[in-house]
Scaffold this motif. Structure first.
Motif, mmCIF file in Angstrom:
data_model
loop_
_atom_site.group_PDB
_atom_site.id
_atom_site.type_symbol
_atom_site.label_atom_id
_atom_site.label_comp_id
_atom_site.label_asym_id
_atom_site.label_seq_id
_atom_site.Cartn_x
_atom_site.Cartn_y
_atom_site.Cartn_z
ATOM 1 N N ALA A 25 14.904 -4.896 10.083
ATOM 2 C CA ALA A 25 15.931 -4.558 9.089
ATOM 3 C C ALA A 25 15.391 -3.551 8.080
ATOM 4 C CB ALA A 25 16.406 -5.820 8.379
ATOM 5 N N PHE A 26 14.103 -3.652 7.783
ATOM 6 C CA PHE A 26 13.477 -2.736 6.824
ATOM 7 C C PHE A 26 12.844 -1.518 7.493
ATOM 8 C CE2 PHE A 26 13.412 -6.684 4.268
ATOM 9 C CZ PHE A 26 14.092 -6.210 3.162
ATOM 10 N N GLY A 27 12.913 -1.468 8.815
ATOM 11 C CA GLY A 27 12.383 -0.317 9.531
ATOM 12 C C GLY A 27 10.879 -0.337 9.706
ATOM 13 N N VAL A 28 10.280 -1.535 9.693
ATOM 14 C CA VAL A 28 8.841 -1.646 9.924
ATOM 15 C C VAL A 28 8.587 -2.489 11.169
ATOM 16 C CG1 VAL A 28 8.270 -1.370 7.478
ATOM 17 C CG2 VAL A 28 8.513 -3.663 8.415
ATOM 18 N N GLY A 29 7.474 -2.248 11.805
ATOM 19 C CA GLY A 29 7.111 -2.963 13.011
ATOM 20 C C GLY A 29 6.480 -4.313 12.734
ATOM 21 N N ARG A 30 6.179 -5.016 13.805
ATOM 22 C CA ARG A 30 5.633 -6.365 13.743
ATOM 23 C C ARG A 30 4.331 -6.436 12.936
ATOM 24 N NH1 ARG A 30 5.479 -11.092 16.883
ATOM 25 N NH2 ARG A 30 3.400 -12.008 16.979
ATOM 26 N N THR A 31 3.388 -5.566 13.237
ATOM 27 C CA THR A 31 2.087 -5.604 12.570
ATOM 28 C C THR A 31 2.229 -5.392 11.071
ATOM 29 O OG1 THR A 31 1.027 -4.792 14.581
ATOM 30 C CG2 THR A 31 -0.225 -4.590 12.534
ATOM 31 N N THR A 32 3.022 -4.422 10.685
ATOM 32 C CA THR A 32 3.234 -4.149 9.260
ATOM 33 C C THR A 32 3.959 -5.301 8.590
ATOM 34 O OG1 THR A 32 3.292 -1.766 9.675
ATOM 35 C CG2 THR A 32 4.265 -2.528 7.605
ATOM 36 N N ALA A 33 4.965 -5.865 9.252
ATOM 37 C CA ALA A 33 5.721 -6.983 8.681
ATOM 38 C C ALA A 33 4.799 -8.167 8.400
ATOM 39 C CB ALA A 33 6.851 -7.393 9.617
ATOM 40 N N TYR A 34 3.958 -8.517 9.357
ATOM 41 C CA TYR A 34 3.044 -9.654 9.162
ATOM 42 C C TYR A 34 1.997 -9.352 8.104
ATOM 43 C CZ TYR A 34 4.969 -12.737 12.650
ATOM 44 O OH TYR A 34 5.799 -13.599 13.319
ATOM 45 N N SER A 35 1.519 -8.129 8.061
ATOM 46 C CA SER A 35 0.542 -7.747 7.035
ATOM 47 C C SER A 35 1.159 -7.857 5.638
ATOM 48 C CB SER A 35 0.062 -6.313 7.294
ATOM 49 O OG SER A 35 -0.827 -5.903 6.281
ATOM 50 N N LEU A 36 2.377 -7.362 5.481
ATOM 51 C CA LEU A 36 3.068 -7.450 4.188
ATOM 52 C C LEU A 36 3.290 -8.906 3.790
ATOM 53 C CD1 LEU A 36 5.702 -4.599 4.654
ATOM 54 C CD2 LEU A 36 3.775 -4.599 3.047
ATOM 55 N N ALA A 37 3.699 -9.742 4.749
ATOM 56 C CA ALA A 37 3.948 -11.155 4.455
ATOM 57 C C ALA A 37 2.656 -11.867 4.053
ATOM 58 C CB ALA A 37 4.588 -11.837 5.668
ATOM 59 N N ARG A 38 1.578 -11.618 4.779
ATOM 60 C CA ARG A 38 0.287 -12.247 4.462
ATOM 61 C C ARG A 38 -0.183 -11.882 3.060
ATOM 62 N NH1 ARG A 38 -0.979 -11.119 9.757
ATOM 63 N NH2 ARG A 38 -1.904 -9.146 9.167
ATOM 64 N N ASN A 39 0.100 -10.649 2.647
ATOM 65 C CA ASN A 39 -0.336 -10.168 1.338
ATOM 66 C C ASN A 39 0.677 -10.438 0.225
ATOM 67 O OD1 ASN A 39 -2.803 -9.131 2.312
ATOM 68 N ND2 ASN A 39 -1.772 -7.288 3.031
ATOM 69 N N GLY A 40 1.763 -11.143 0.551
ATOM 70 C CA GLY A 40 2.789 -11.437 -0.444
ATOM 71 C C GLY A 40 3.556 -10.205 -0.891
ATOM 72 N N GLU A 41 3.629 -9.195 -0.019
ATOM 73 C CA GLU A 41 4.267 -7.923 -0.377
ATOM 74 C C GLU A 41 5.517 -7.613 0.444
ATOM 75 O OE1 GLU A 41 1.136 -5.097 0.159
ATOM 76 O OE2 GLU A 41 0.003 -5.837 -1.564
ATOM 77 N N PHE A 42 5.996 -8.588 1.229
ATOM 78 C CA PHE A 42 7.192 -8.323 2.026
ATOM 79 C C PHE A 42 8.355 -8.080 1.069
ATOM 80 C CE2 PHE A 42 10.511 -8.988 5.176
ATOM 81 C CZ PHE A 42 9.947 -8.353 6.272
ATOM 82 N N PRO A 43 9.243 -7.131 1.369
ATOM 83 C CA PRO A 43 10.293 -6.749 0.414
ATOM 84 C C PRO A 43 11.323 -7.822 0.067
ATOM 85 C CG PRO A 43 10.218 -5.218 2.283
ATOM 86 C CD PRO A 43 9.239 -6.299 2.549
ATOM 87 N N CYS A 44 11.422 -8.890 0.854
ATOM 88 C CA CYS A 44 12.344 -9.970 0.515
ATOM 89 C C CYS A 44 11.602 -11.301 0.579
ATOM 90 C CB CYS A 44 13.565 -9.980 1.441
ATOM 91 S SG CYS A 44 13.236 -10.532 3.125
ATOM 92 N N ARG A 45 12.269 -12.354 0.145
ATOM 93 C CA ARG A 45 11.644 -13.676 0.113
ATOM 94 C C ARG A 45 11.306 -14.163 1.520
ATOM 95 N NH1 ARG A 45 14.872 -18.683 -1.917
ATOM 96 N NH2 ARG A 45 13.654 -20.188 -0.776
ATOM 97 N N VAL A 46 10.075 -14.644 1.672
ATOM 98 C CA VAL A 46 9.593 -15.147 2.954
ATOM 99 C C VAL A 46 9.129 -16.590 2.757
ATOM 100 C CG1 VAL A 46 7.813 -14.885 4.728
ATOM 101 C CG2 VAL A 46 8.891 -12.865 3.749
ATOM 102 N N ILE A 47 9.520 -17.441 3.687
ATOM 103 C CA ILE A 47 9.119 -18.847 3.661
ATOM 104 C C ILE A 47 8.065 -19.049 4.741
ATOM 105 C CG2 ILE A 47 9.906 -21.209 4.057
ATOM 106 C CD1 ILE A 47 12.716 -20.232 3.231
ATOM 107 N N ARG A 48 7.009 -19.745 4.386
ATOM 108 C CA ARG A 48 5.962 -20.061 5.373
ATOM 109 C C ARG A 48 6.160 -21.493 5.825
ATOM 110 N NH1 ARG A 48 0.173 -18.353 6.052
ATOM 111 N NH2 ARG A 48 -0.127 -19.067 8.177
ATOM 112 N N ALA A 49 6.323 -21.693 7.122
ATOM 113 C CA ALA A 49 6.478 -23.028 7.701
ATOM 114 C C ALA A 49 5.374 -23.194 8.739
ATOM 115 C CB ALA A 49 7.852 -23.188 8.342
ATOM 116 N N GLY A 50 4.276 -23.822 8.333
ATOM 117 C CA GLY A 50 3.120 -23.906 9.215
ATOM 118 C C GLY A 50 2.552 -22.518 9.414
#
Length: 82
Positions: A25-50
């Motif tokens: 949706a944001f125009g980024v690939g899998r690797t970038t999406a996971y990197s942003l999420a791990r660093n708390g920088e994903f553009p929208c709210r992300v929930i971690r479940a396990g």
């Protein structure tokens, strides 16, 4: 290359989506999406479940400035109330 999502596709998403879909949706690939999420920088709210990440669709739509469609159950539009 990531295939962009249409507005209609975005409006049809469930309450939460996997990180790959949210990244698309944001125009980024899998690797970038996971990197942003791990660093708390994903553009929208992300929930971690396990080990899994889920993006909150309502926040994704808010960030992209896409208003959810009214399905007609919320009553008349304010412009109709005259």
């Amino acid at each position: 290359m990531t295939t962009p999502m249409t507005t209609q596709e975005l409006l049809e998403l469930p309450a939460t989506v996997d990180l790959v879909t949210a990244g698309r949706a944001f125009g980024v690939g899998r690797t970038t999406a996971y990197s942003l999420a791990r660093n708390g920088e994903f553009p929208c709210r992300v929930i971690r479940a396990g080990k899994a990440y889920r993006a909150v669709t309502a926040d994704l739509l808010r960030v992209l400035q896409i208003a959810p469609q009214n399905d007609g159950d919320a009553g008349p539009c304010p412009s109709d109330a005259a």
